[in-house]
Design an enzyme around this catalytic site. Sequence first.
Site, PDB file in Angstrom:
ATOM      1  CB  SER A 178      -0.918   0.008   1.219  1.00 11.73           C
ATOM      2  OG  SER A 178      -0.158   0.160   2.415  1.00 11.73           O
ATOM      3  N   GLY A 179       2.136   1.168   0.288  1.00 13.63           N
ATOM      4  CA  GLY A 179       2.943   2.376   0.434  1.00 13.63           C
ATOM      5  C   GLY A 179       2.845   2.953   1.821  1.00 13.63           C
ATOM      6  CB  SER A 180       0.309   3.252   4.273  1.00 16.07           C
ATOM      7  OG  SER A 180       0.121   3.665   5.604  1.00 16.07           O
ATOM      8  N   GLY A 182       0.329  -1.689   4.995  1.00 14.41           N
ATOM      9  CA  GLY A 182      -0.166  -3.017   4.693  1.00 14.41           C
ATOM     10  C   GLY A 182      -0.129  -3.402   3.233  1.00 14.41           C
ATOM     11  CB  THR A 242     -11.965   6.066  -2.143  1.00 16.54           C
ATOM     12  OG1 THR A 242     -11.512   6.757  -0.970  1.00 16.54           O
ATOM     13  CG2 THR A 242     -13.163   6.777  -2.741  1.00 16.54           C
ATOM     14  CG  HIS A 349      14.143 -12.699 -24.766  1.00 16.81           C
ATOM     15  ND1 HIS A 349      12.830 -12.475 -24.422  1.00 16.81           N
ATOM     16  CD2 HIS A 349      14.693 -11.467 -24.912  1.00 16.81           C
ATOM     17  CE1 HIS A 349      12.603 -11.177 -24.365  1.00 16.81           C
ATOM     18  NE2 HIS A 349      13.728 -10.553 -24.652  1.00 16.81           N
ATOM     19  CG  ASP A 357      10.879 -16.011 -24.641  1.00 19.11           C
ATOM     20  OD1 ASP A 357      10.661 -16.071 -23.416  1.00 19.11           O
ATOM     21  OD2 ASP A 357      11.418 -15.041 -25.188  1.00 19.11           O
ATOM     22  CE  LYS A 522      37.317 -16.694  -8.784  1.00 18.43           C
ATOM     23  NZ  LYS A 522      37.624 -15.690  -9.804  1.00 18.43           N
TER      24      LYS A 522
END
Length: 823
Positions: A178-180, A182, A242, A349, A357, A522
């Site tokens: 939600s950006g808040s 949750g 809303t 791809h 693909d 290596k």
Amino acid sequence: MARKEQFVEVAGRTLKVSNLDKVLYPATGTTKGEVMDYFQQVAPALLPHAAWRPATRKRWVDGVGTAAEPGKVFFRKDLEESAPQWIPRAKLEHKTHANTYPMVNDEAVLAWIAQVAALEIHVPQWRFDSSLDPANPDRLVLDLDPGPGTGLEQCAEVALICREILEGMKLPSIPVTSGSKGIHLYAGLDGKYSSDQISEVAKELASALQKDHPQLVVSSMKRSLRENKVLVDWSQNNAAKTTVCPYSLRGRSRPTVAAPRTWQEVEATGLEQLEYPEVLDRLQDGIDPLAPLAAGESAREDPDRLAVYRSKRDALQTPEPVPRQTATAGRTGSSQSADSGSSFVIQEHHARRLHWDFRLEHDGVLVSWAVPKGPPLESGIQRLAVMTEDHPLSYGSFEGRIPKGQYGAGEVAIWDAGTCRIEKWREGKEVIAVLQGKPGGGLGAIPRRFVLVHAPGMGGKNNWLLQLAKDQPAADTATDDLASEPVQAAAYLSRRPPRPMLATAGTAEDISSTQDWSFEMKWDGYRAIGVARGGTLSLFSRNGHELGADFPGLAELGCLLPDGSVVDGEIVALNEAGRPDFSLLQRYVAAMRKKQTRQARAISIQYLLFDALQLPSASGRPEDLTGLPYAERRRRLDSLTLEHQSAKIPPAYHGTVAEAVRISQDIGLEGVVAKDCASLYEPGSRNGSWIKLKHEIHQEVIVIGWRKGLGARSSSFASLLLAVPGRDGLRYAGRVGTGFSDAQLTAIRHRLEKLGRKTPPAKDIPAAHRRDAHWTSPKLVGEVRYSELTGTGLLRHPVWRGLREDKEPHEVRWESTSIIETR
């Protein structure tokens, strides 16, 4: 800004804007101008969720303020009297009054919303119809709100429970952090039911969740009941309620966004809210999980099979076919058989990550899967195949480059194509098909029976397993000669070289005593796949770029290898002691690119071969060796005769890991690579059967910024700011200011000037490090050595080793698995 007011043109509208330099988010310094720019960039993804809905706005005209002194917020329903006349609007009657609402139908409205500092856009779950009357809801939403003692982790747990219930109701859902605090869950509806009916269903669902999970879920709004629980708020389905619009900013201390997420992200640990730069980066990479809802796919009885495909592509920006007409016919749930006359295509791809693909014609579209490791060419091998959106049939002939910034950006080439005979199609469960490719194609021009089985238990509902059936069809007479050898698909390796197999960082304790291991040194250089064609050796980097221009002297090595050979090795620069020197290699490449051939020729370059992917068989035809054990591949490689000062096959050791490490230290090399003698060669894979052990701690990093230098460095930089990808995006890794030569300082500063950006591309950068930083797009990859990590996860005493021109940013990862787990 030079002027406080100005007029701008947006979507054919003229808008007066002012004070674009006003800071609306003090914590990040984000200005009104940057908010306006975000809304314009995100418009293609945001508008489908806001258009023709009455928009309520939350305005912070003086900014969001700070935790100690929050900014004043205005909750606005009625359209402002000062609003431009061209803003679309509609009147909504309430019990005691009426309000005229704006509708966010285009980019111009979004620009106006930013101008009035309306950071949050809230809309209901229904739209106005053509008569501007409220229609039935076209989506259901559940708001998962954490109570005291809970957080996003618990919301994710509840979201996964809700997903299962909604799918049982034939309502596939999509999560939005939600950006808040949750998570919001959205599910598309067909518009047949009223808001009251949908609210009742959502209420019953929330009540059932509370009953089944009383220690985790609450459906009552009473605050006294919400401690240590997640509220499943069903009430936002009410016609008068809303929800913050997907992709809207939030008026929090930082510019977070109501951001659509994938279920894989929700299932993983460490889920966090996203800020707007991260959201823009995701959209640029084609990540828009809410696209199906935007296309209205869930709300159609006879869905447009290509709606999601079209929603992700702009026909003016990509060479891919983007048909206007929809593909007819929905999917059936019954088993089908003998679907002759269909087609297939498998495309290689080269996007952010190489994959194949796999597309089968069915019901008028190409049903598609992404296969990271490519189609298996032997029975008994299973490959992960992730189902993607359906593609148009015209995509079956597509080859070309998808431009940067577009969905799936990268090179697409046809690996094989031909006819497809569907033997079984159980929708969402199982597919069996016989594919007959073309001569020279990846399938070797012989019929192959593939089986696809849905495997959601492997981490995602779109996950399938792809394998060759044990019972294979007989090859016809036209292909019998090809079928006489088991792996005649090998020819494709020399046409399109695969990415090299990768080693996992580890310690001696990771070398199991129950396995047979071989040890190689290596080498400190550039990894390169070599392909011998017509007496010339072509070299390709890890990311598929040709290296011939940088190393022209190695081309003549092709005359030493059988034509069609594909080998794996490392390009190194040798110092006076005959040891690989990475800084010397950097100097050589820089000299070649500046056409300083005399300086370059003074440096000894050598190609060290340590694996064979393709060599001629007894019949002289190319044979794919990647399905053979390492020990057999190594035997085949050692059988080659190489007598050249620029090529060598270094020995492999079969003693103990301690002996191999001692040899590496005595020689003065950077470490050892242990290889399971039974391991197959899996291009692009890092599966743990190869383990690298280093004497020093090295780390690949991404440059995200720089600090201005003083004194002798006033024309270059004092230090570089670094990051490494984590589970949820780039994570800050610290600064490096030592180890640079004068030439490197000048060259890197010149490149940084072209990559500037306004905001940091990584998270959690300490304020002291942000204060005088100049930010850059995360495109340059380098390597450092360091002593250890600090308690906050930053590199301690890093020393610059050089740019990694052979690496792409998405390939960078923490070398230590313990770091990966904690980051």
